[in-house]
Design a protein around this motif. Structure first.
Motif, mmCIF file in Angstrom:
data_model
loop_
_atom_site.group_PDB
_atom_site.id
_atom_site.type_symbol
_atom_site.label_atom_id
_atom_site.label_comp_id
_atom_site.label_asym_id
_atom_site.label_seq_id
_atom_site.Cartn_x
_atom_site.Cartn_y
_atom_site.Cartn_z
ATOM 1 N N GLY A 324 0.826 -1.197 0.000
ATOM 2 C CA GLY A 324 0.000 0.000 0.000
ATOM 3 C C GLY A 324 0.862 1.248 0.000
ATOM 4 O O GLY A 324 2.039 1.203 -0.351
ATOM 5 N N CYS A 325 0.271 2.387 0.404
ATOM 6 C CA CYS A 325 0.970 3.680 0.372
ATOM 7 C C CYS A 325 1.217 4.197 1.786
ATOM 8 O O CYS A 325 0.282 4.350 2.565
ATOM 9 N N GLU A 326 2.480 4.520 2.079
ATOM 10 C CA GLU A 326 2.817 5.194 3.334
ATOM 11 C C GLU A 326 2.813 6.713 3.156
ATOM 12 O O GLU A 326 2.827 7.453 4.140
ATOM 13 N N MET A 327 2.833 7.179 1.927
ATOM 14 C CA MET A 327 2.808 8.611 1.650
ATOM 15 C C MET A 327 1.988 8.816 0.384
ATOM 16 O O MET A 327 2.174 8.106 -0.608
ATOM 17 N N THR A 328 1.052 9.761 0.408
ATOM 18 C CA THR A 328 0.210 10.011 -0.752
ATOM 19 C C THR A 328 0.425 11.422 -1.277
ATOM 20 O O THR A 328 0.739 12.341 -0.528
ATOM 21 N N ASN A 329 0.282 11.568 -2.587
ATOM 22 C CA ASN A 329 0.371 12.879 -3.248
ATOM 23 C C ASN A 329 1.674 13.601 -2.923
ATOM 24 O O ASN A 329 1.703 14.798 -2.682
ATOM 25 N N ASP A 330 2.771 12.870 -2.892
ATOM 26 C CA ASP A 330 4.056 13.487 -2.590
ATOM 27 C C ASP A 330 5.129 12.840 -3.458
ATOM 28 O O ASP A 330 5.605 11.747 -3.172
ATOM 29 N N ASP A 331 5.496 13.514 -4.540
ATOM 30 C CA ASP A 331 6.454 12.951 -5.481
ATOM 31 C C ASP A 331 7.831 12.768 -4.859
ATOM 32 O O ASP A 331 8.623 11.939 -5.303
ATOM 33 N N LEU A 332 8.132 13.547 -3.813
ATOM 34 C CA LEU A 332 9.449 13.503 -3.211
ATOM 35 C C LEU A 332 9.792 12.117 -2.672
ATOM 36 O O LEU A 332 10.923 11.665 -2.732
ATOM 37 N N TYR A 333 8.776 11.405 -2.166
ATOM 38 C CA TYR A 333 9.025 10.110 -1.553
ATOM 39 C C TYR A 333 8.276 8.976 -2.256
ATOM 40 O O TYR A 333 8.156 7.884 -1.711
ATOM 41 N N ALA A 334 7.785 9.230 -3.455
ATOM 42 C CA ALA A 334 6.939 8.253 -4.139
ATOM 43 C C ALA A 334 7.627 6.903 -4.314
ATOM 44 O O ALA A 334 7.020 5.848 -4.102
ATOM 45 N N ASP A 335 8.897 6.910 -4.677
ATOM 46 C CA ASP A 335 9.594 5.644 -4.923
ATOM 47 C C ASP A 335 9.796 4.840 -3.646
ATOM 48 O O ASP A 335 9.914 3.616 -3.677
ATOM 49 N N LEU A 336 9.851 5.514 -2.504
ATOM 50 C CA LEU A 336 10.114 4.831 -1.251
ATOM 51 C C LEU A 336 8.836 4.431 -0.522
ATOM 52 O O LEU A 336 8.862 3.520 0.301
ATOM 53 N N ALA A 337 7.731 5.104 -0.792
ATOM 54 C CA ALA A 337 6.550 4.981 0.054
ATOM 55 C C ALA A 337 5.411 4.185 -0.565
ATOM 56 O O ALA A 337 4.392 4.003 0.075
ATOM 57 N N VAL A 338 5.520 3.705 -1.791
ATOM 58 C CA VAL A 338 4.441 2.987 -2.446
ATOM 59 C C VAL A 338 4.870 1.540 -2.690
ATOM 60 O O VAL A 338 5.912 1.272 -3.283
ATOM 61 N N HIS A 339 4.059 0.597 -2.199
ATOM 62 C CA HIS A 339 4.317 -0.834 -2.389
ATOM 63 C C HIS A 339 3.029 -1.452 -2.907
ATOM 64 O O HIS A 339 2.132 -1.761 -2.130
#
Length: 516
Positions: A324-339
């Motif tokens: 799932g997503c640990e961070m939404t609508n934030d391109d800065l951490y998109a690669d790290l926060a979406v599984h």
């Protein structure tokens, strides 16, 4: 049961802090010399942006965002987040559940609540109590086995296997009865299939799921994303209905608009919205499901936890799986926060407890230490300048010291110096005034000022009996002690002298002194 509302101002502030520090490493702020006061942790729970830890000794600790709802043990709420964990004045706690903005605590079969009560979700009439910063015992219900805190409502499981609900769930029987207004009074969940006893209950935003004695599931409440799993996608379902096609269920977890179930064979099933891959499948393949789907790639699972749109599963091997997503609508951490599919988090030590928050996660190691990661805009993942912590970071809560006093000023008087200062420590126990002559030698304690109740954060003290010396000014510092006897670092020094007192000899004839 979590909301995606983010505090943009605090996010910007902490991003600026990260830029000033200029490091990508996770740095936990704290005093390395602070006395160890935090116990080994038994389990954790988390809601919107506030986190909780239950000690093996039954003590309860909390940290994270301070808004008008989430203010456990915080009479002062003028800061957006804590400088460190705070101990709630409640011991012997057996379990707890954190919702959007209120928390339910089980102690000796009784139920306690803290936080928001605007919709009677603490079981107390909101006319009498709109919110509480300290745990309040909930009247009218006892013999409690466990409790589940939803968005604006609460569900309680009694030891006799019956379920009770209070507060407002706008999608089930409690709020759809237009003639009923006493939402603070616990009501038994009606029309339960076969009147069978319940083993476990979980609450999401506005949907509830329960495990029956025969290990099958029932669900009721909001169903616009199929989160009830009853094979249809009606807007809501007033009373309990059987969940489709799943049995032998060991435990359950309710996220924002999705649901998880762990079976005794160690497999995991999910249904409801698939936003950010909450069902363990790519969102491009499926938007939602109104029936349980097996989460692929998971086996030998022993515990589950559901956040807003991300989930955690704990394997028999002591490792965490996340999707799932640990961070939404934030391109800065998109690669790290979406599984979009379950991913194993490699940790160097075995994990025994997990909790998925709104957009952050907590875990407890087999040795009782706390780990945290995810969004950290209000310190919900622990005091740190990093607004997002991409990987689990272990830390010792006892390392955190209260923030030091600041803005220390001095005003000279005859034979005395009056000090004033500010402190952001919530609910302080005392202030300690330190002094030395000149700038060398040890400091001595000249006063310990005992405090009580809600303090303004501005303090003063007058040091008397000082002698004037033109070459040796006095150096002053202040230390604040919080309610858990943790001392802050010393404030910055200020140097000051009392006013010089001019004394005339006793035999001086004032008439002989020439006038100007």
């Amino acid at each position: 049961m979590r909301s995606r509302m983010r505090k943009k101002a605090s996010l910007a502030i902490k991003l600026a802090m990260c830029a000033v520090i200029g490091s990508s490493a996770v740095t936990v702020i704290g005093s390395r010399d602070a006395a160890a006061a935090f116990p080994k942790i038994k389990s954790v729970a988390t809601g919107l942006n506030r986190s909780y830890a239950l000690g093996e000794d039954g003590s309860l600790w909390s940290w994270g965002g301070n808004n008008r709802y989430y203010i456990p043990a915080l009479p002062r709420i003028d800061t957006p987040y804590d400088s460190g964990p705070l101990k709630l004045e409640l011991t012997g706690v057996s379990s707890l559940s954190a919702g959007r903005s209120h928390t339910l605590i089980v102690k000796d079969g009784d139920l306690w609540g803290v936080g928001d009560n605007s919709e009677d979700q603490l079981g107390i009439d909101s006319v009498e109590l709109f919110a509480t910063s300290m745990p309040k015992k909930i009247p009218g219900i006892s013999n409690i086995k466990s409790a589940a805190a939803g968005y604006l409502y609460s569900v309680v499981l009694k030891n006799d296997g019956t379920l009770w609900e209070f507060g407002k769930n706008y999608s089930d029987f409690s709020a759809r009865d237009t003639h009923y207004r006493d939402f603070h009074i616990p009501r038994q969940v009606p029309y339960f299939p076969g009147n069978e006893s319940v083993q476990e209950v979980a609450a999401g935003y506005y949907h509830t799921v329960a495990i029956k004695a025969d290990r099958t599931l029932v669900a009721w409440g909001a169903n616009d994303k199929g989160q009830l799993g009853i094979g249809m996608t009606d807007e809501f379902w007033d009373t309990p209905a059987s969940v489709y096609g799943i049995d032998d269920v060991k435990s359950i977890a309710a996220g924002g608009m999705h649901t998880l179930a762990l079976k005794y064979d160690g497999t995991v099933y999910a249904w409801g919205t698939n936003s950010c891959g909450a069902l363990g499948r790519k969102p491009s393949e499926i938007a939602s499901s109104n029936t349980p789907l097996q989460v692929e790639g998971l086996s030998d699972i022993v515990a589950i936890s559901a956040g807003d749109v991300h989930n955690l599963a704990l394997g028999k091997d002591g490792k965490i799986r996340i999707w799932g997503c640990e961070m939404t609508n934030d391109d800065l951490y998109a690669d790290l926060a979406v599984h979009e599919v379950p991913t194993t988090i490699e940790t160097p030590i075995s994990i025994k407890s997990i909790a998925a928050g709104d957009l952050h996660s907590l875990a407890v190691t087999s040795s009782g230490r706390l780990w945290a990661w995810g969004l950290n805009d209000v310190n919900q993942s622990g005091p740190s300048p990093n607004v997002f912590i991409p990987y689990p970071r272990g830390f010792k809560l006892e390392e955190y010291a209260p923030s030091p006093p600041y803005n220390l000023k001095a005003a000279a008087g005859e034979g005395q110096v009056t000090l004033t200062w500010n402190s952001d420590v919530p609910y302080p126990k005392s202030n300690i005034v330190l002094m030395r002559e000149g700038s060398t030698g040890p400091f001595k304690t000249v006063a310990t000022i005992i405090l009580s109740g809600n303090n303004s954060g501005t303090y003063s003290y007058t040091v008397n009996g000082l002698a004037y010396s033109p070459f040796k000014p006095y150096e002053f510092r202040v230390v604040t002690v919080d309610g858990d006897d943790r001392k802050s670092p010393q404030s910055e020094s200020i140097f000051a002298q009392p006013k010089k007192i001019f004394q005339l000899p006793d035999n001086t004839d004032l008439r002989l002194i020439p006038s100007k």
